[in-house]
Write an enzyme that holds these catalytic residues in place. Structure first.
Site, PDB file in Angstrom:
ATOM      1  CE  LYS A   1      -2.896   0.763   3.618  1.00 50.72           C
ATOM      2  NZ  LYS A   1      -2.719   2.116   4.172  1.00 50.72           N
ATOM      3  CB  SER A   2       3.806   2.296   2.036  1.00 52.28           C
ATOM      4  OG  SER A   2       3.178   2.232   3.284  1.00 52.28           O
TER       5      SER A   2
ATOM      6  N   GLY B   1      -5.330   7.797   5.459  1.00 49.83           N
ATOM      7  CA  GLY B   1      -4.408   8.768   6.074  1.00 49.83           C
ATOM      8  C   GLY B   1      -3.223   9.057   5.174  1.00 49.83           C
TER       9      GLY B   1
ATOM     10  NE  ARG C   1      -5.730   8.114  11.175  1.00 48.02           N
ATOM     11  CZ  ARG C   1      -5.062   7.335  10.325  1.00 48.02           C
ATOM     12  NH1 ARG C   1      -5.671   6.880   9.249  1.00 48.02           N
ATOM     13  NH2 ARG C   1      -3.810   7.030  10.543  1.00 48.02           N
TER      14      ARG C   1
ATOM     15  CD  GLN D   1       0.351   8.270   7.038  1.00 47.63           C
ATOM     16  OE1 GLN D   1      -0.164   9.033   7.854  1.00 47.63           O
ATOM     17  NE2 GLN D   1      -0.239   7.159   6.639  1.00 47.63           N
TER      18      GLN D   1
ATOM     19  CG  ASP E   1       0.376   0.055   9.512  1.00 46.10           C
ATOM     20  OD1 ASP E   1      -0.032   0.885  10.344  1.00 46.10           O
ATOM     21  OD2 ASP E   1       0.756   0.382   8.374  1.00 46.10           O
TER      22      ASP E   1
ATOM     23  NE  ARG F   1      -2.683  -1.730   8.492  1.00 41.58           N
ATOM     24  CZ  ARG F   1      -2.388  -2.064   7.229  1.00 41.58           C
ATOM     25  NH1 ARG F   1      -2.537  -3.305   6.822  1.00 41.58           N
ATOM     26  NH2 ARG F   1      -1.952  -1.155   6.375  1.00 41.58           N
TER      27      ARG F   1
HETATM   28  C1  S3P Z   1       2.371   4.831   6.089  1.00 40.85           C
HETATM   29  C2  S3P Z   1       2.974   5.156   7.274  1.00 40.85           C
HETATM   30  C3  S3P Z   1       2.489   4.721   8.589  1.00 40.85           C
HETATM   31  C4  S3P Z   1       1.517   3.554   8.471  1.00 40.85           C
HETATM   32  C5  S3P Z   1       0.507   3.768   7.385  1.00 40.85           C
HETATM   33  C6  S3P Z   1       1.194   3.949   6.041  1.00 40.85           C
HETATM   34  C7  S3P Z   1       2.949   5.360   4.827  1.00 40.85           C
HETATM   35  O1  S3P Z   1       1.812   5.791   9.217  1.00 40.85           O
HETATM   36  O2  S3P Z   1       0.864   3.339   9.697  1.00 40.85           O
HETATM   37  O3  S3P Z   1      -0.376   2.665   7.296  1.00 40.85           O
HETATM   38  O4  S3P Z   1       2.629   4.828   3.747  1.00 40.85           O
HETATM   39  O5  S3P Z   1       3.728   6.317   4.884  1.00 40.85           O
HETATM   40  P1  S3P Z   1       2.621   6.919  10.046  1.00 40.85           P
HETATM   41  O6  S3P Z   1       3.421   7.682   9.064  1.00 40.85           O
HETATM   42  O7  S3P Z   1       1.545   7.761  10.654  1.00 40.85           O
HETATM   43  O8  S3P Z   1       3.431   6.189  11.046  1.00 40.85           O
END
Ligand code: S3P
Length: 429
Positions: A23-24, A90, A118, A163, A314, A389
């Protein structure tokens, strides 16, 4: 539409399979290529609601996306007519905030009820320092903002969040001047890897005290790159834990992303006695990729904290299920971030582990679980409260149960892993 999942426990997991794209990396493949000059071909991109949100928002900004091809805007987007709806994602909203802080038009970003609750100040604060203007509050969506990046700034993030880091880098690469960014420990580094592959030059080092510093001079042009997205270790984690706790299981997950900033779940389970082998290691599109074999094993309790937490943030809900099935006490600390994910995940973990019949206590920044073999003899019923999740971790808990498990709010799984239940049933014998 509300969906209740029901399943009966038992069986073993067997087979060789892949899980959907990371996903990232998928979000970054779309957003960074949208900013770049040129055209990119994408394979293995995740097809889920969170990615649809990113693709839809980029479309509103004038980006041409076909299922496996994207044409970069060369640094200039068009102003959208309507607010950008980031749904439940997010990553979509925070990365787009960074992208749009480098553009010179006004835009509103919003999302569903969970996303509007959030924290956004962690991104809006640093971006304001870089010249972005936010109307009214910056603490939560909907957010109205306009760009105007003036960099030459040092930004220190109090959370190790990829993020936040990615949002800041997306602004800095479009702005004038030098950005210094420091995070408390290295968060997932997919953005750094992809930006380098796109020709962006920056310094990146871990300081003697463990903090991670990046220095980047802008503006820089990104060149579009093709990306072959590996399987998502965060999705694989549900199968890795399920195979570990169901006696007789033996699975191999192929073409899986094993970036060291994401493999905390493997380290934690190995500390618990799990039987996991990593094979066929290679580098694909700048990311480590491997096949991993997992066989069931007797697990024991473990203590998890510090730098390991961002490497598996996660995966903590499903790790809690493994802890419930282990012998002895397990503790998790330094995991305050779990309170501000798609739901309060410490509360979700408490519900699942209690339903499994084990003693669990929450602490301000984590939890303690007394392992109890995790085999509930009573029926389990869990409300996933809109969190993908938590829903999938509850299903894995249900596999251990001697009775029926019901998970309400199962539709949330579509955010990251729409095929989860089908794949599980295909490999369960
Ligand atoms: C992500 C970073 C993580 C993770 C999220 C995806 C990303 O969040 O929990 O599911 O793709 O950069 P945080 O940056 O808030 O830790």
């Amino acid at each position: 539409m509300a969906k209740e999942l029901t399943l009966r426990g038992g069986g073993v997991l067997r087979g060789r399979f892949r899980v959907p794209g990371d996903k990232s990396i998928s979000h970054r493949a779309l957003i960074l290529n949208a900013l770049a000059v040129g055209e990119a071909h994408l394979t293995g991109l995740l097809d889920s609601e969170d990615l649809h949100a990113t693709a839809r928002c980029l479309g509103q900004l004038g980006v041409q996306i076909e299922p496996s091809r994207i044409i970069g805007r060369g640094g200039k987007f068009s102003a959208p007519d309507e607010p950008l709806d980031c749904g439940n994602s997010g990553t979509t909203i925070r990365l787009l905030m960074g992208l749009l802080a480098g553009q010179h038009f006004k835009v509103t970003l919003t999302g569903d009820r969970s996303l509007r609750g959030r924290p956004m100040a962690r991104v809006a604060g640093p971006l304001s320092k870089l010249g972005a203007l936010f109307e009214k509050g910056v603490s939560s969506a909907p957010l109205s903002m306009s760009g105007g990046a003036i960099v030459n700034q040092s930004v220190q993030s109090s959370v190790a969040s990829a993020q936040v880091k990615t949002a800041v880098l997306l602004t800095a690469v479009q702005g004038e001047g030098l950005l210094e960014f420091i995070e408390p420990t290295t968060s997932r580094d997919h953005t750094e890897r992809m930006m380098r592959a796109m020709g962006v030059v920056f310094e990146d080092e871990v300081l003697p005290d463990g903090r991670h510093r990046i220095r980047l001079g802008g503006p820089q042009r990104l060149k579009a790159v093709d990306v072959d997205v590996p399987g998502d270790i965060s999705s694989a984690a549900f199968f890795i834990v399920a195979a570990s706790i169901l006696a007789g299981s033996d699975i191999t997950i192929c073409h899986l992303g094993v970036n060291p900033s994401r493999t905390g779940i493997i380290d934690a389970l190995q500390k618990m006695g799990a039987n996991i082998t990593i094979m066929n290691m290679q580098t694909i599109s700048g990311e480590p990729v491997a096949d991993i074999r997992v066989r069931s094993a007797a697990l024991h309790g473990v203590h998890i904290d510090g730098d390991l937490i961002p490497r598996m943030v996660d995966e903590l809900p499903v790790l809690a299920v493994a802890m419930a099935c282990a012998t002895g006490r397990s503790t998790v600390r330094d995991a305050l971030e779990l309170r501000v994910k798609e739901s309060d995940r410490i509360a979700g973990i408490l519900k699942i582990v209690t339903a499994m019949g084990c003693a669990v206590t929450d602490t301000p920044e984590g939890f303690t679980i007394d392992g109890c073999d995790g085999r509930s003899t009573a029926a389990i019923s869990i409300d996933a409260t809109g969190d993908h999740r938590i829903a999938m971790a509850a299903v894995v808990a249900g596999l251990k149960s001697g009775d029926e498990t019901r998970v309400s709010g199962g539709e949330a799984i579509a955010s990251s892993f729409p095929q989860f239940m089908n794949l599980l049933e295909q490999i369960r014998a």
